[in-house]
Design an enzyme around this catalytic site. Structure first.
Site, PDB file in Angstrom:
ATOM      1  N   THR A 102      31.366   6.505  51.650  1.00 14.98           N
ATOM      2  CA  THR A 102      32.289   5.830  52.557  1.00 14.98           C
ATOM      3  C   THR A 102      33.711   6.061  52.053  1.00 14.98           C
ATOM      4  OG1 THR A 102      30.668   4.121  53.086  1.00 14.98           O
ATOM      5  CG2 THR A 102      32.977   3.619  53.560  1.00 14.98           C
ATOM      6  N   LYS A 178      31.797   4.898  60.541  1.00 15.84           N
ATOM      7  CA  LYS A 178      31.250   4.173  59.384  1.00 15.84           C
ATOM      8  C   LYS A 178      32.174   3.034  58.977  1.00 15.84           C
ATOM      9  CE  LYS A 178      28.660   3.014  55.944  1.00 15.84           C
ATOM     10  NZ  LYS A 178      28.376   3.816  54.761  1.00 15.84           N
ATOM     11  N   LYS A 246      35.624  -2.399  47.794  1.00 16.48           N
ATOM     12  CA  LYS A 246      36.084  -1.031  48.085  1.00 16.48           C
ATOM     13  C   LYS A 246      36.179  -0.771  49.581  1.00 16.48           C
ATOM     14  CE  LYS A 246      33.008   2.290  47.980  1.00 16.48           C
ATOM     15  NZ  LYS A 246      32.968   2.974  49.292  1.00 16.48           N
TER      16      LYS A 246
END
Length: 312
Positions: A102, A178, A246
């Protein structure tokens, strides 16, 4: 570095929970697979399954023409591709990089341009489904790339995924979708934790609360999936708190690039950041509920004796 002729091997860089599952699924599908990880014991575990392993991405590149990256973040992507002992210098022209981490869409677009300039193909292919679906080859892949990239990666994609969404013909689109998924996933986990904290603070039995909500309109996939971790007091990291620190930071960063205000995502990020700062960063992301335990008199469910002793 002198480039060597590619073989038909598939390389997997990053043999964590997701990467090991993907490598095992590829191996089970009959593909020759070479794994790479910084941990020697992890490499040995993959060899014990019948795979091969190498210590560096450069070694892997010399034997593979398809490389699947299952690392944590953009910095690790940069290191394993372009750093010392990185893969790019050793990959033969026309080889394919399937990038599953990601990352920010802007990074994915830039990476695609750099790999094209190096004579390589790239699929921007972040994944969803968790470690169990990685191992069974049933992941969802949110992907974008050229027709040539899809053709080159077809066998690997079929082995690792139940569904491959083709979202565009250049890198960036896969990472964009995503990011929407991670926005929702992070918000839903944080909301589930807060909702359970609210219910328990009002004296509602947590198991009863879970039963009612999972059969009511307030349910979500994340509530249904993560709250049992809270009920069992099992914070073994299937997906860690720090992953959402994150990912929600990437959401926040992308919002700034777009000048799009996202206060709900920002609030969820603050909760995960607080949980990480309290020392829970490497625990399961359901441990975000421990922020409420720290700030109030909330009493969370305790592990039973079997769990304390490490029994199944």
């Amino acid at each position: 570095m002198q480039q060597q002729s590619p073989s038909s091997a598939v390389g997997v860089i990053g043999l964590g929970a997701m990467g090991m599952g993907i490598a095992s699924a590829l191996l089970e599908a009959g593909l020759p697979v070479i794994g790479c990880d910084v941990s020697a014991s992890t490499r040995d575990a993959f060899v014990a399954q019948g795979g091969r392993s190498v210590a560096t991405p450069a070694e892997l590149a010399a034997e593979c023409d398809v490389v699947v990256l299952v690392v944590v973040n953009a910095e690790q992507v940069e290191a394993v591709l372009f750093g010392e002992q990185g893969a790019v210098a050793g990959l033969a022209p026309g080889s394919l990089v399937i990038q599953c981490a990601t990352v920010a869409p802007s990074f994915a677009r830039s990476l695609g341009e750099r790999l094209t300039a190096a004579g390589l193909e790239m699929l921007d292919a972040p994944i969803s489904g968790g470690a169990a679906k990685a191992r069974s080859g049933d992941l969802s892949v949110m992907s974008s790339g050229s027709e040539a990239a899809y053709a080159k990666g077809q066998a690997a994609l079929e082995a690792m995924a139940a569904t491959v969404y083709r979202l565009g013909d250049t890198p960036g689109a896969g990472s964009s979708v995503k990011l929407v998924n991670q926005h929702l996933a992070g918000v839903h986990i944080a909301a589930a934790a807060e909702a359970m904290a609210l219910g328990m603070s009002m004296g509602i039995d947590p198991d009863t609360l879970y039963e009612v909500i999972t059969h009511s309109a307030g349910n979500s996939w994340m509530f249904e999936n993560r709250v049992p971790h809270i009920l069992k007091a099992d914070y073994t990291p299937l997906s860690a708190v720090d992953i959402f620190v994150k990912d929600l930071n990437i959401v926040h960063q992308t919002g700034r690039e777009l000048r799009l205000s996202m206060p709900v995502a920002a609030s969820a990020l603050q909760q995960f950041t607080a949980a990480s700062g309290a020392g829970f960063g490497r625990e399961d992301d359901a441990a975000v509920i421990k922020v409420y335990q720290r700030l109030s008199a909330l009493e969370l469910p305790a592990a039973n004796d079997a769990q304390r002793e490490g029994e199944p």
